[in-house]
Write a protein that holds these residues in place. Structure first.
Motif, mmCIF file in Angstrom:
data_model
loop_
_atom_site.group_PDB
_atom_site.id
_atom_site.type_symbol
_atom_site.label_atom_id
_atom_site.label_comp_id
_atom_site.label_asym_id
_atom_site.label_seq_id
_atom_site.Cartn_x
_atom_site.Cartn_y
_atom_site.Cartn_z
ATOM 1 N N GLN A 283 0.760 -1.268 0.110
ATOM 2 C CA GLN A 283 0.143 0.058 -0.156
ATOM 3 C C GLN A 283 0.959 1.264 -0.023
ATOM 4 O OE1 GLN A 283 -2.688 0.129 3.065
ATOM 5 N NE2 GLN A 283 -3.822 2.126 2.602
ATOM 6 N N ALA A 284 1.995 1.152 0.821
ATOM 7 C CA ALA A 284 2.776 2.355 0.892
ATOM 8 C C ALA A 284 3.432 2.803 -0.568
ATOM 9 C CB ALA A 284 3.865 2.382 2.010
ATOM 10 N N VAL A 285 3.961 1.707 -1.014
ATOM 11 C CA VAL A 285 4.648 1.776 -2.438
ATOM 12 C C VAL A 285 3.655 2.367 -3.569
ATOM 13 C CG1 VAL A 285 5.781 0.833 -4.380
ATOM 14 C CG2 VAL A 285 6.410 0.217 -2.026
ATOM 15 N N VAL A 286 2.405 1.664 -3.377
ATOM 16 C CA VAL A 286 1.334 2.202 -4.539
ATOM 17 C C VAL A 286 1.121 3.549 -4.248
ATOM 18 C CG1 VAL A 286 -1.044 1.816 -5.293
ATOM 19 C CG2 VAL A 286 0.720 0.088 -4.815
ATOM 20 N N GLU A 287 0.675 3.847 -2.874
ATOM 21 C CA GLU A 287 0.150 5.447 -2.689
ATOM 22 C C GLU A 287 1.168 6.665 -2.967
ATOM 23 O OE1 GLU A 287 -1.332 5.507 1.481
ATOM 24 O OE2 GLU A 287 -2.716 4.367 0.866
ATOM 25 N N SER A 288 2.575 6.020 -2.676
ATOM 26 C CA SER A 288 3.626 7.123 -3.016
ATOM 27 C C SER A 288 4.315 7.029 -4.386
ATOM 28 C CB SER A 288 4.762 6.917 -1.907
ATOM 29 O OG SER A 288 5.101 5.422 -2.258
ATOM 30 N N SER A 289 3.890 5.824 -5.286
ATOM 31 C CA SER A 289 4.340 5.908 -6.723
ATOM 32 C C SER A 289 3.370 6.302 -7.663
ATOM 33 C CB SER A 289 5.271 4.990 -6.918
ATOM 34 O OG SER A 289 4.249 3.555 -6.978
ATOM 35 N N ARG A 290 2.057 6.084 -7.389
ATOM 36 C CA ARG A 290 1.051 6.224 -8.347
ATOM 37 C C ARG A 290 0.518 7.495 -8.767
ATOM 38 N NH1 ARG A 290 -4.587 5.992 -9.318
ATOM 39 N NH2 ARG A 290 -5.238 4.519 -10.708
ATOM 40 N N THR A 291 0.719 7.663 -10.187
ATOM 41 C CA THR A 291 0.136 8.748 -10.865
ATOM 42 C C THR A 291 -1.102 8.639 -11.699
ATOM 43 O OG1 THR A 291 1.401 8.611 -13.113
ATOM 44 C CG2 THR A 291 2.702 9.957 -11.165
ATOM 45 N N GLY A 292 -1.492 7.430 -11.727
ATOM 46 C CA GLY A 292 -2.549 7.117 -12.590
ATOM 47 C C GLY A 292 -2.138 6.998 -14.313
ATOM 48 N N GLU A 293 -1.082 7.259 -14.658
ATOM 49 C CA GLU A 293 -0.776 7.388 -16.130
ATOM 50 C C GLU A 293 0.103 5.791 -16.253
ATOM 51 O OE1 GLU A 293 -1.449 9.603 -18.026
ATOM 52 O OE2 GLU A 293 -2.514 10.673 -16.548
ATOM 53 N N HIS A 294 0.176 5.716 -17.706
ATOM 54 C CA HIS A 294 0.677 4.561 -17.918
ATOM 55 C C HIS A 294 2.176 4.767 -17.755
ATOM 56 C CE1 HIS A 294 -2.323 2.425 -20.359
ATOM 57 N NE2 HIS A 294 -2.484 3.355 -21.061
ATOM 58 N N GLY A 295 3.004 3.470 -17.423
ATOM 59 C CA GLY A 295 4.389 3.863 -16.784
ATOM 60 C C GLY A 295 4.501 3.787 -15.364
ATOM 61 N N ASP A 296 3.464 3.735 -14.491
ATOM 62 C CA ASP A 296 3.569 3.878 -13.224
ATOM 63 C C ASP A 296 4.467 2.903 -12.594
ATOM 64 O OD1 ASP A 296 2.513 6.487 -12.819
ATOM 65 O OD2 ASP A 296 0.669 5.699 -11.986
ATOM 66 N N GLY A 297 4.319 1.871 -12.998
ATOM 67 C CA GLY A 297 5.354 0.609 -12.781
ATOM 68 C C GLY A 297 4.468 -0.452 -12.492
ATOM 69 N N VAL A 298 5.144 -1.630 -11.580
ATOM 70 C CA VAL A 298 4.573 -2.931 -11.460
ATOM 71 C C VAL A 298 5.115 -3.273 -10.014
ATOM 72 C CG1 VAL A 298 6.260 -4.111 -12.754
ATOM 73 C CG2 VAL A 298 4.039 -5.258 -12.285
ATOM 74 N N ILE A 299 4.374 -4.168 -9.171
ATOM 75 C CA ILE A 299 4.922 -4.756 -8.276
ATOM 76 C C ILE A 299 4.768 -6.136 -8.391
ATOM 77 C CG2 ILE A 299 4.946 -5.193 -5.637
ATOM 78 C CD1 ILE A 299 3.688 -2.147 -5.527
ATOM 79 N N PHE A 300 6.044 -7.073 -7.664
ATOM 80 C CA PHE A 300 5.997 -8.649 -7.843
ATOM 81 C C PHE A 300 6.020 -8.785 -6.288
ATOM 82 C CE2 PHE A 300 7.874 -7.260 -11.700
ATOM 83 C CZ PHE A 300 6.831 -7.856 -12.862
ATOM 84 N N VAL A 301 5.472 -9.949 -5.950
ATOM 85 C CA VAL A 301 5.696 -10.290 -4.527
ATOM 86 C C VAL A 301 5.900 -11.859 -4.602
ATOM 87 C CG1 VAL A 301 4.800 -10.647 -2.139
ATOM 88 C CG2 VAL A 301 4.084 -8.628 -3.555
#
Length: 113
Positions: free
Chosen positions: A75-93
């Motif tokens: 949640q912390a990574v998503v909230e602090s890195s998301r802009t809502g545009e293509h290219g925001d990234g991806v998370i693997f667990v």
């Protein structure tokens, strides 16, 4: 224990890093990487000529996280890195079977604290 790998926009790295520090994350490995996804190419102009970049610079975080804390870290990574545009990234667990601190010989969750 889980291993979280997050590939994010380069400019978001300081914000994500600080948020993870606030959560008490004991350590992380950060890489400069490049790649493409759905976005494929970035079209810019250089000296009046169109230029297409097909490998875009990103930052990759690798973090070992205790099972109890993984949802909070995601949640912390998503909230602090998301802009809502293509290219925001991806998370693997992924699941880590063993972790051993070489200096202290601590194993499991103790090896990352």
């Amino acid at each position: 224990m889980k291993k979280l790998e997050a590939i994010i926009r380069s400019e978001k790295m300081p914000v994500v890093k600080e948020k993870l520090r606030q959560l008490g994350i004991g350590g992380m490995t950060i890489y400069n990487v490049s790649g493409w996804s759905k976005q494929r190419e970035l079209h810019l102009q250089w000296r009046g000529q169109p230029v297409a970049y097909d490998l875009l610079p990103k930052i990759k975080f690798e973090i070992l996280v205790p099972d109890a804390q993984i949802d909070q870290v995601i949640q912390a990574v998503v909230e602090s890195s998301r802009t809502g545009e293509h290219g925001d990234g991806v998370i693997f667990v992924s699941t880590i079977e063993h972790a051993i601190n070489i200096a202290t010989l601590d194993k499991g969750d103790k090896s990352i604290s």
